[in-house]
Design a protein around this motif. Sequence first.
Motif, PDB file in Angstrom:
ATOM      1  N   MET A   1      -3.790 -91.065  28.510  1.00  0.00           N
ATOM      2  CA  MET A   1      -3.511 -91.125  27.106  1.00  0.00           C
ATOM      3  C   MET A   1      -2.016 -91.018  26.838  1.00  0.00           C
ATOM      4  O   MET A   1      -1.495 -91.724  25.989  1.00  0.00           O
ATOM      5  CB  MET A   1      -4.270 -89.991  26.422  1.00  0.00           C
ATOM      6  N   LYS A   2      -1.339 -90.164  27.569  1.00  0.00           N
ATOM      7  CA  LYS A   2       0.092 -90.006  27.384  1.00  0.00           C
ATOM      8  C   LYS A   2       0.828 -91.277  27.787  1.00  0.00           C
ATOM      9  O   LYS A   2       1.809 -91.652  27.164  1.00  0.00           O
ATOM     10  CB  LYS A   2       0.608 -88.833  28.202  1.00  0.00           C
ATOM     11  N   LYS A   3       0.344 -91.948  28.801  1.00  0.00           N
ATOM     12  CA  LYS A   3       0.986 -93.168  29.266  1.00  0.00           C
ATOM     13  C   LYS A   3       0.863 -94.258  28.198  1.00  0.00           C
ATOM     14  O   LYS A   3       1.819 -94.994  27.952  1.00  0.00           O
ATOM     15  CB  LYS A   3       0.351 -93.617  30.577  1.00  0.00           C
ATOM     16  N   ALA A   4      -0.252 -94.352  27.519  1.00  0.00           N
ATOM     17  CA  ALA A   4      -0.457 -95.346  26.469  1.00  0.00           C
ATOM     18  C   ALA A   4       0.434 -95.054  25.268  1.00  0.00           C
ATOM     19  O   ALA A   4       0.977 -95.976  24.642  1.00  0.00           O
ATOM     20  CB  ALA A   4      -1.917 -95.376  26.046  1.00  0.00           C
ATOM     21  N   ALA A   5       0.617 -93.788  24.926  1.00  0.00           N
ATOM     22  CA  ALA A   5       1.475 -93.419  23.803  1.00  0.00           C
ATOM     23  C   ALA A   5       2.928 -93.757  24.107  1.00  0.00           C
ATOM     24  O   ALA A   5       3.656 -94.272  23.248  1.00  0.00           O
ATOM     25  CB  ALA A   5       1.329 -91.934  23.494  1.00  0.00           C
ATOM     26  N   LYS A   6       3.368 -93.487  25.339  1.00  0.00           N
ATOM     27  CA  LYS A   6       4.737 -93.821  25.725  1.00  0.00           C
ATOM     28  C   LYS A   6       4.952 -95.333  25.688  1.00  0.00           C
ATOM     29  O   LYS A   6       5.985 -95.809  25.239  1.00  0.00           O
ATOM     30  CB  LYS A   6       5.041 -93.284  27.128  1.00  0.00           C
ATOM     31  N   LEU A   7       3.964 -96.073  26.152  1.00  0.00           N
ATOM     32  CA  LEU A   7       4.055 -97.527  26.157  1.00  0.00           C
ATOM     33  C   LEU A   7       4.128 -98.069  24.723  1.00  0.00           C
ATOM     34  O   LEU A   7       4.890 -98.991  24.431  1.00  0.00           O
ATOM     35  CB  LEU A   7       2.843 -98.129  26.896  1.00  0.00           C
ATOM     36  N   ALA A   8       3.385 -97.469  23.809  1.00  0.00           N
ATOM     37  CA  ALA A   8       3.405 -97.895  22.403  1.00  0.00           C
ATOM     38  C   ALA A   8       4.770 -97.621  21.778  1.00  0.00           C
ATOM     39  O   ALA A   8       5.297 -98.440  21.022  1.00  0.00           O
ATOM     40  CB  ALA A   8       2.309 -97.188  21.618  1.00  0.00           C
ATOM     41  N   VAL A   9       5.371 -96.485  22.094  1.00  0.00           N
ATOM     42  CA  VAL A   9       6.685 -96.140  21.555  1.00  0.00           C
ATOM     43  C   VAL A   9       7.738 -97.103  22.097  1.00  0.00           C
ATOM     44  O   VAL A   9       8.592 -97.603  21.358  1.00  0.00           O
ATOM     45  CB  VAL A   9       7.055 -94.675  21.882  1.00  0.00           C
ATOM     46  N   VAL A  10       7.674 -97.402  23.384  1.00  0.00           N
ATOM     47  CA  VAL A  10       8.629 -98.320  23.998  1.00  0.00           C
ATOM     48  C   VAL A  10       8.460 -99.725  23.415  1.00  0.00           C
ATOM     49  O   VAL A  10       9.444-100.422  23.144  1.00  0.00           O
ATOM     50  CB  VAL A  10       8.470 -98.333  25.539  1.00  0.00           C
ATOM     51  N   ALA A  11       7.234-100.141  23.161  1.00  0.00           N
ATOM     52  CA  ALA A  11       6.981-101.476  22.612  1.00  0.00           C
ATOM     53  C   ALA A  11       7.419-101.556  21.146  1.00  0.00           C
ATOM     54  O   ALA A  11       7.884-102.599  20.691  1.00  0.00           O
ATOM     55  CB  ALA A  11       5.502-101.816  22.748  1.00  0.00           C
ATOM     56  N   ALA A  12       7.298-100.472  20.401  1.00  0.00           N
ATOM     57  CA  ALA A  12       7.639-100.484  18.974  1.00  0.00           C
ATOM     58  C   ALA A  12       9.125-100.263  18.725  1.00  0.00           C
ATOM     59  O   ALA A  12       9.620-100.589  17.646  1.00  0.00           O
ATOM     60  CB  ALA A  12       6.827 -99.422  18.246  1.00  0.00           C
ATOM     61  N   ALA A  13       9.863 -99.750  19.674  1.00  0.00           N
ATOM     62  CA  ALA A  13      11.279 -99.429  19.474  1.00  0.00           C
ATOM     63  C   ALA A  13      12.110-100.633  19.039  1.00  0.00           C
ATOM     64  O   ALA A  13      12.887-100.519  18.083  1.00  0.00           O
ATOM     65  CB  ALA A  13      11.856 -98.792  20.733  1.00  0.00           C
ATOM     66  N   PRO A  14      12.011-101.798  19.683  1.00  0.00           N
ATOM     67  CA  PRO A  14      12.833-102.930  19.220  1.00  0.00           C
ATOM     68  C   PRO A  14      12.503-103.352  17.780  1.00  0.00           C
ATOM     69  O   PRO A  14      13.395-103.728  17.017  1.00  0.00           O
ATOM     70  CB  PRO A  14      12.497-104.061  20.200  1.00  0.00           C
TER      71      PRO A  14
END
Length: 151
Positions: A1-14
Amino acid sequence: MKKAAKLAVVAAAPILMAALWMDEQPSYKPYRAPVLSPPAGSVPVSGREVIPQGGELKNPLLPTAASLAEGKTFFEINCALCHGMTSAERGPVGRKLTPPPPGLDSEMVRGLSDATIFRAITFGFGRMPQFREKLTPRERWSLVNFLRTRK
């Protein structure tokens, strides 16, 4: 779950960063009409007065007692606060300005044409605001007539 949240933050940053920069971009204003000069000799249909910047205007008002009285009233309301009632002393606003505005009964003003004074009142210059929207052309010409009688 933590890995998916980090991936979402990285994808939304740009996308989030782009949203921050959008306000600083030059953009086309589609609802702003282009500023065009009217063709020579045309009649305005907008109801606004068109005063040519070049050429010589002629004062259509004779300096009658009524015109001079009207001009004096407009002078006291619109001009005296800065320029003062006489050249010897500026008005309450004019005393706070550096340099102070010129006295309107000076030799400099007497040497100007009616058209030059009318344009200065209409379009303003320097710190002086324009009175195009505040005074009608007839009122501005009455003001010119009054300025001519000052000593």
